[in-house]
Structure formats: structure tokens, C-alpha cells
Design an enzyme around this catalytic site. Structure first.
Site, PDB file in Angstrom:
ATOM      1  N   LYS A  17       6.841 -45.025 -60.750  1.00  0.00           N
ATOM      2  CA  LYS A  17       7.228 -46.030 -61.469  1.00  0.00           C
ATOM      3  C   LYS A  17       6.397 -47.290 -60.427  1.00  0.00           C
ATOM      4  O   LYS A  17       5.910 -48.346 -60.689  1.00  0.00           O
ATOM      5  CB  LYS A  17       8.336 -46.687 -61.695  1.00  0.00           C
ATOM      6  N   LYS A  72      16.238 -47.805 -60.611  1.00  0.00           N
ATOM      7  CA  LYS A  72      15.538 -47.003 -61.533  1.00  0.00           C
ATOM      8  C   LYS A  72      15.217 -45.932 -60.758  1.00  0.00           C
ATOM      9  O   LYS A  72      14.234 -46.218 -59.557  1.00  0.00           O
ATOM     10  CB  LYS A  72      14.307 -47.746 -62.330  1.00  0.00           C
ATOM     11  N   GLY A  76      14.197 -41.864 -69.748  1.00  0.00           N
ATOM     12  CA  GLY A  76      15.471 -41.369 -70.732  1.00  0.00           C
ATOM     13  C   GLY A  76      16.700 -41.817 -70.364  1.00  0.00           C
ATOM     14  O   GLY A  76      18.006 -41.387 -70.402  1.00  0.00           O
ATOM     15  N   GLY A  77      16.533 -42.800 -69.449  1.00  0.00           N
ATOM     16  CA  GLY A  77      17.913 -43.520 -68.651  1.00  0.00           C
ATOM     17  C   GLY A  77      18.362 -42.784 -67.576  1.00  0.00           C
ATOM     18  O   GLY A  77      19.362 -43.276 -67.283  1.00  0.00           O
ATOM     19  N   HIS A 132      13.501 -53.881 -76.222  1.00  0.00           N
ATOM     20  CA  HIS A 132      12.563 -52.617 -75.652  1.00  0.00           C
ATOM     21  C   HIS A 132      11.770 -52.532 -76.646  1.00  0.00           C
ATOM     22  O   HIS A 132      11.986 -51.716 -77.681  1.00  0.00           O
ATOM     23  CB  HIS A 132      13.517 -51.639 -75.186  1.00  0.00           C
ATOM     24  N   HIS A 149      21.738 -46.582 -71.708  1.00  0.00           N
ATOM     25  CA  HIS A 149      20.320 -46.559 -71.535  1.00  0.00           C
ATOM     26  C   HIS A 149      19.499 -45.794 -72.203  1.00  0.00           C
ATOM     27  O   HIS A 149      18.175 -45.352 -71.911  1.00  0.00           O
ATOM     28  CB  HIS A 149      20.119 -46.593 -69.897  1.00  0.00           C
ATOM     29  N   GLU A 165       5.654 -48.762 -72.459  1.00  0.00           N
ATOM     30  CA  GLU A 165       7.136 -49.484 -72.749  1.00  0.00           C
ATOM     31  C   GLU A 165       7.047 -50.866 -72.240  1.00  0.00           C
ATOM     32  O   GLU A 165       6.585 -50.976 -71.111  1.00  0.00           O
ATOM     33  CB  GLU A 165       8.135 -48.867 -72.233  1.00  0.00           C
ATOM     34  N   ARG A 190       3.667 -38.522 -72.522  1.00  0.00           N
ATOM     35  CA  ARG A 190       3.822 -37.519 -73.323  1.00  0.00           C
ATOM     36  C   ARG A 190       4.203 -38.088 -74.810  1.00  0.00           C
ATOM     37  O   ARG A 190       4.171 -39.295 -75.087  1.00  0.00           O
ATOM     38  CB  ARG A 190       5.331 -36.806 -72.949  1.00  0.00           C
TER      39      ARG A 190
END
EC number: 6.4.1.4
Length: 696
Positions: free
Chosen positions: A163, A205, A211-212, A255, A282, A322, A339
Site C-alpha cells: 500500500k 493498515k 479483506g479487512g 467505500h 471492515h 478502491e 484480482r
């Protein structure tokens, strides 16, 4: 590929004849596009993929196999010992065992999966989502072995999977990003200082994955250290990397994500946006496309920003960009999932595409099937994720057998994406998702109506599910109005989690009548007990029953009838008519109606153990079957209420066990790495004398 082409043409002909008999207004736009794309497949074969290995399990493996079968491409399944009898194994043309149940020894074993690809002579591997789908090393290994990885190049996975790197690339590409710290210094002190500089609340994060997992909201400096350690542990467990980043947390954001596709020829397109705001832990629970309330000009800006993001890393295949969106519809890059997403079916429904088919075509060297101008948005779609979990217990995941499973009928506007059947078991080793219910209609309100209707037809017995919660959620006035955001569930917690501790007396009457009719108990008078309430039943010779519950009498009349192999109860209680599906298993009556589901035990069983709900000597019980990841206490330790005692990992979720009161740990029953069954005591706990006196 001649055989594949022939099969495709036959399928097209069959589809054309079947759809032709249906009213055109009932069809989502995907019908004609799928015909067109399948016919086109006969003219371009690209790199000649005739066999694909699906390196995944459950519903996504089944989903990929359906498209492979449509195209005449053979499918190869892999399975762990726990999945030996799974649906995806039965669906595949070939299936290979790859090891024990733990994913690290099976689905995450790159070497085993590559070996199966070689043994089966599969030209390509589809990773699905989760597991190895965003693993750069696996994509690189496929490349080295001459196997087509159905996904982006390793460099794109690397750049978008970390990230901190992705934020820098996006900023350089002119994509808006959120303020944060994405540096290499991972010391506790450095991260804490940056959190203070950014200003609480902040989001921790994991730099890899999604996927949280490895994600924590920190609202004050006092809780930073504990949340940091928890995020790191979960990130290490999920992605084998505990590096994190810090970002400013935007209160009540939306989101919103954009589906993108790139090919080997430098083309990239977007297929509009999805709103995935409504989440718990999340993790997404219900998704829709397009996002409600988004104006066309904002939609265009979102799509173009997502395409810039994809082109910045030379993206190939299916990906999702996102964004966080504020109340004024300003949006900021959050991450890119390299993906296919869990929620991809809603995009397929509104654009008339088969995204798995696009993946296979692009992996085989073809160009994107449609230009940006040819991709049109029609109607509205929802996806509701049906989980084995208990919403009333903080959405605690569960495991166990699907004793009864019946679903709504699939049709062109209703899809059931699942990897389980009645009699299968939801395993403790994997994600607790049972299915995805996907619906399409001409507009949002019509799609919502269809979603709620279909949820009522989804009936499960054997474990807790979130179906009733989804019914409450999709029927909430604010959700109907499209006022969604990531704090939606906490904000409306009370309305969404309606208490089901006591069944209404009318429901008890329905259950009693169902039992009487099912068992043909026609005596003149008798007494039943349900939920510790006595129901005095008197048979009236006109065929009705008088039922006395406490101080109220009900006149009850009805009968049973069968429909599609199911038993239904048509019942009138004091003149109010209702209809419900009736199932009686062992000592439990199940009623499924338009209001949701009701379980009534007759009689209520008396448990053998007198242990309190909090466990031995007031200590906590295991909330789920899982592995003890971390133990913070030992015998003799004094703890305060809320202190962390241990951490459990199960079904991809980390749960911290905390002390219920001030007291002393007398004994710890489990060591790190041990397996604990649901509802077993974890520690023996002696509370403080003052607390004892108060409770007395």
C-alpha cells in the site's frame, strides 16, 4: 480448440432458445452479451487455453468452473483434506489433493499447486480471490514455469499489493490520495509519532492484502500500541508480512470501488462503480452497482481515475480500484485489489458481461472484448453475502453442518453463487461465507424488493446465519434511501439487531399448530411447552384450536400444504392470516416467513453443565472453535476488567478475549498454538471480593 468452439456454439443455441421464451423485460442485459461473446470465442483462440487449474476453493472455484465449462475449457480442482467432498471438487473435470486442512499447508502452498498444474497439463492457473491471488511470488513462479497466471503481471501485484508503494504511484499518476505515513521505518515509536502528526482517529493498515485483515481504527493515543500489535499479528497470519501504514481516518466515509480491465495490448477500460460501504469488521456484507446517488459526471471521473491507476502499473486482467468518498463526493485512492473481487457479479449484471470469460480471453492474449464506449450501464444489482455467523454476538463466525438448505430459484435476474450443498459442513478452517445472493432489476427500488423477496426464500438450519440481519438491513429506511456509509451498521445497530430472545405469542401459536398438524396429534386437550411458556391447547370440533398462553386466549385455524418439495403452514391466529415454511427437526420447530425466521424449541433442553455463560468461575468461554494465537496471562496474575487475556484465530478472524471483571487468574487452560472448542472455558478466574458481594 475446435472442440471448445463447437461446444460454445451449441451452448449459444441452447441459450438463445431458452431465453427467447421469456418476456424480454425480465432479462438483465447480460443475456445477449454472453451470447455475443461466446460466439466470438469461436473465431479467436489466442494462446489456446484448453485446461485451467483453479487454485482456490468454495464458491469462487465453482464460479470459474461454470464459465470454463461454457467455453469448453477443462477445469482442474485442488483440495485440502477438509474439502475432499466439497462441491468444487465434484464440479471439476479433474481434482487433486494438496494436503492438510490448514491453508498454509494446502491452498497457500505454491509448490504443490504448480506441481498439480504440471501433472494435469493445465496451461493456466486462475487464483480466484484470497489465498495466492495477490501473491507476487506465485505469479512470478507461474511465469518461470511457463504457466499462464490469470491475473496481472508480478510487477503490478508488487506495486499495488504494497500500500505504501501504491500511494506514491497513484499520487504521481494524478489520482487523489489520503494523507498518511507509508514509510519503511516500522518502529513503534515512529508509527506512533506519525499517528500523532496526522491526528486521531487514524487507520492502521497492513501494507499487503485486503479483506479487512490487519486493519484497525485507533481513536486515541492510549489505545495505539495495543491496536498496532493486534494489526501486526493478523497481518503476519494472513499475508506473512506484518508491515503497516498509517492513514487519516475519514469519518462516515463511503467505500466506492471501480472495476477495471487491462489487456496485453495497452488497452484499459472501466466497468463502472460498486458501493461496498455497508460493512462489519471492515469486511463487506452487501454490495450494489451502481453506487446510489452518484451523478454521471462523478461516475465518469471515478472511472477515468481508475483507468489512470491501472495504466500507471501496466495492468493486465481484472482489477478493482478502491476509493474513500466523503459526503461531498470527493474521492481518494485507498488501494487496488489485483484480482477478481468477491462482488464482481453485480458489475456483470449491470454491464451484461462475464468477467471470468474476459479474464480467460485476455490471459490468452486477446484484446478487451468491448471498447469503453460499448460498455453501457443498465439497471441495478445487489449482492448479499450469506455468512455462517451470529450477528447478535458481534458477528462471531461459526462452523457446522448445513442440516437444511433451500434457496430461491435461480433465473436470469437472480444468481446463487455458492460452493456448498445441503449436508455439507462450513469448515472452521476457512472463510465462513456460505453463498452470495445476487439480484438485478430495472432500478434500485425494484432490485431491493427482489433482494428481500429472495432472502426470505434462503432458508438454512444447522448454524447461525446473517440472513435475518440482511433482511433488516435491506429494509431499513436509510438504506432504502441510499444513505450508506461505512458506519451504517454501528449507527443503526439497535434497529438492525432486533432482539429475538422471546418469540411472540402468535408465533408460538403458529409453531404449536404446525407441530399438531405435522404429528397429527388430534386429542381434545393437551399442553405444550415452548420457550418455558405453557401452551394449553383445546381442539374445537369445527377444526380450529383454542390456545391459552398465560392470560390470553387465541383462536387458531390452519392446514399444511406442499409446494416444490417443501411443507408450508397456512395459519390464522385471531383472524390474522399468515404463511410460513415449516420444518421440524428433532425438538425444534423452524418457521420461515416474510418477517424472517423463528426457531422454537419444544421443550427447551436442560443443559447438563451449570457453568455460567461467562465460563468457569466467571471466566470467559471460547467464542468460536479456533487456535490460541497469543496468551498474555499466567496463573496468579491480577487483571482488571477489559484487560486482554489471550487472542484466538479462527475463520480468518482474530478475536481478543478480555477479562469480564477485576480478579485473579487461577489457571490458564490453553497454551499458545493449542486448539480450543467453542464454548469451552479458557481460564479459571476468581473475581475480586467486592465484585462478588455486589453480584450477591
Amino acid at each position: 480448440m475446435a472442440a471448445a468452439s463447437a461446444v460454445s456454439v451449441l451452448l449459444v443455441a441452447a441459450e438463445r432458445n431458452r431465453w427467447h421464451r421469456l418476456p424480454s423485460l425480465l432479462l438483465p442485459p447480460r443475456t445477449w452479451v454472453w451470447r455475443q461473446r461466446t460466439m466470438k470465442y469461436t473465431t479467436t483462440t489466442g494462446r489456446n487455453i484448453t485446461k485451467v487449474l483453479i487454485a482456490n476453493r468454495g464458491e469462487i472455484a465453482c464460479r470459474v468452473m461454470r464459465t470454463a465449462r461454457k467455453l469448453g475449457v477443462q477445469s482442474v480442482a485442488v483440495y485440502s483434506e477438509a474439502d475432499r467432498n466439497s462441491m468444487h471438487v465434484d464440479m471439476a473435470d479433474e481434482a487433486y489433493s494438496i494436503g492438510p486442512a490448514p491453508s498454509q499447508q494446502s491452498y497457500l502452498s505454491m509448490e504443490k499447486i504448480i506441481q498439480v498444474a504440471k501433472t494435469s497439463a493445465a496451461q493456466a492457473i486462475h487464483p480466484g480471490y484470497g489465498f495466492l491471488s495477490e501473491n507476487m511470488e506465485f505469479a512470478e513462479l507461474c511465469k518461470q514455469e511457463g504457466i499462464i497466471f490469470i491475473g496481472p503481471p508480478p510487477s503490478a501485484i508488487r506495486d499495488m499489493g504494497i500500500k505504501s508503494t501504491s500511494k506514491s504511484i497513484m499520487a504521481a499518476a494524478g489520482v487523489p490520495v489520503v494523507e498518511g505515513y507509508h514509510g519503511e521505518d516500522q518502529s513503534d515509536q515512529c508509527l506512533k509519532e506519525h499517528a500523532g502528526r496526522i491526528g486521531y482517529p487514524v487507520m492502521i493498515k497492513a501494507v499487503r492484502g485486503g479483506g479487512g485483515k490487519g486493519m484497525r481504527i485507533v481513536r486515541s493515543e492510549q489505545e495505539f500500541q495495543e491496536q498496532l500489535e493486534s494489526a501486526r499479528r493478523e497481518a503476519k497470519k494472513s499475508f506473512n508480512d506484518d508491515a503497516v501504514l498509517i492513514e487519516k481516518f475519514v469519518d462516515t466515509p463511503r467505500h466506492v470501488e471501480v472495476q477495471v480491465f487491462g489487456d496485453h495490448h495497452g488497452n484499459a477500460v472501466y466497468l463502472f462503480e460498486r458501493d461496498c460501504s455497508v460493512q462489519r469488521r471492515h469486511q463487506k456484507i452487501i454490495e450494489e452497482a451502481p453506487a446510489p446517488g452518484i451523478k454521471p459526471e462523478v461516475r465518469k471521473k471515478l472511472g477515468e481515475a481508475a483507468v489512470r491507476a491501472a495504466k500507471a502499473v501496466n495492468y493486465v486482467g481484472a482489477g478493482t480500484v478502491e476509493f474513500i468518498m466523503d459526503s461531498k463526493h470527493n474521492f481518494y485512492f485507498m488501494e487496488m485489489n489485483t484480482r477478481l473481487q468477491v462482488e464482481h457479479p453485480v458489475t456483470e449484471m449491470i454491464t451484461g458481461t462475464d468477467l471470468v470469460e474476459w479474464q480467460l480471453r485476455i490471459a490468452a492474449g486477446e484484446k478487451i472484448p468491448l471498447s469503453q464506449e460499448e460498455i453501457t450501464l443498465q439497471g441495478h444489482a445487489f449482492e448479499a453475502r450469506i455468512y455462517a455467523e451470529d450477528p447478535s454476538n458481534n458477528f462471531m463466525p461459526g462452523a457446522g453442518p448445513l442440516v437444511h438448505l433451500s434457496t430461491p430459484r435461480a433465473d436470469p435476474s437472480t444468481r446463487i453463487e455458492t460452493g456448498v450443498r445441503q449436508g455439507d459442513e462450513v469448515s472452521v478452517h476457512y472463510d465462513p461465507m456460505i453463498a452470495k445472493l445476487v439480484v438485478w432489476a430495472a432500478d434500485r427500488q425494484a432490485a431491493l424488493t427482489k433482494l428481500r423477496y429472495s432472502l426470505r426464500q434462503y432458508n438454512i438450519i444447522g448454524l447461525h446465519t446473517n440472513i435475518d440481519f440482511l433482511l433488516n438491513l435491506s429494509g431499513h429506511p436509510e438504506f432504502e434511501a441510499g444513505n450508506v456509509h461505512t458506519d451504517f451498521i454501528p449507527q443503526h445497530h439497535k434497529e438492525l439487531l432486533l432482539s429475538r430472545k422471546a418469540a411472540a405469542k402468535e408465533s408460538l401459536c403458529q409453531a404449536a399448530l404446525g407441530l399438531i398438524l405435522k404429528e397429527k396429534a388430534m386429542t381434545d386437550a393437551f399442553t405444550l411447552r415452548a420457550h418455558d411458556v405453557a401452551i394449553a391447547v383445546t381442539y374445537n370440533h369445527d377444526g380450529s384450536y383454542s390456545m391459552q398462553i398465560e392470560d390470553k386466549t387465541f383462536q387458531v385455524l390452519g392446514d399444511l400444504y406442499s409446494e416444490e418439495d417443501c411443507t408450508y403452514l397456512k395459519c390464522s391466529v385471531n383472524g390474522v392470516a399468515s404463511k410460513a415454511k415449516l420444518i421440524i427437526l428433532e425438538n425444534t420447530i423452524y418457521l420461515f416467513s416474510k418477517e424472517g425466521s423463528i426457531e422454537i424449541d419444544i421443550p427447551v433442553p436442560k443443559y447438563l453443565s451449570s457453568v455460567s455463560s461467562e465460563g468457569t468461575q466467571g471466566g470467559p468461554l471460547a467464542p468460536m472453535t479456533g487456535t490460541i494465537e497469543k496468551v498474555f496471562v499466567k496463573a496468579g496474575d491480577k487483571v482488571k476488567a477489559g484487560d486482554s487475556l489471550m487472542v484466538m484465530i479462527a475463520m480468518k478472524m482474530e478475536h481478543t478475549i478480555k477479562a469480564p471483571k477485576d480478579g485473579t487468574i487461577k489457571k490458564v487452560f490453553y497454551r499458545e498454538g493449542a486448539q480450543a472448542n467453542r464454548h469451552t472455558p479458557l481460564v479459571e478466574f476468581e473475581e475480586e471480593e467486592s465484585d462478588k458481594r455486589e453480584s450477591e
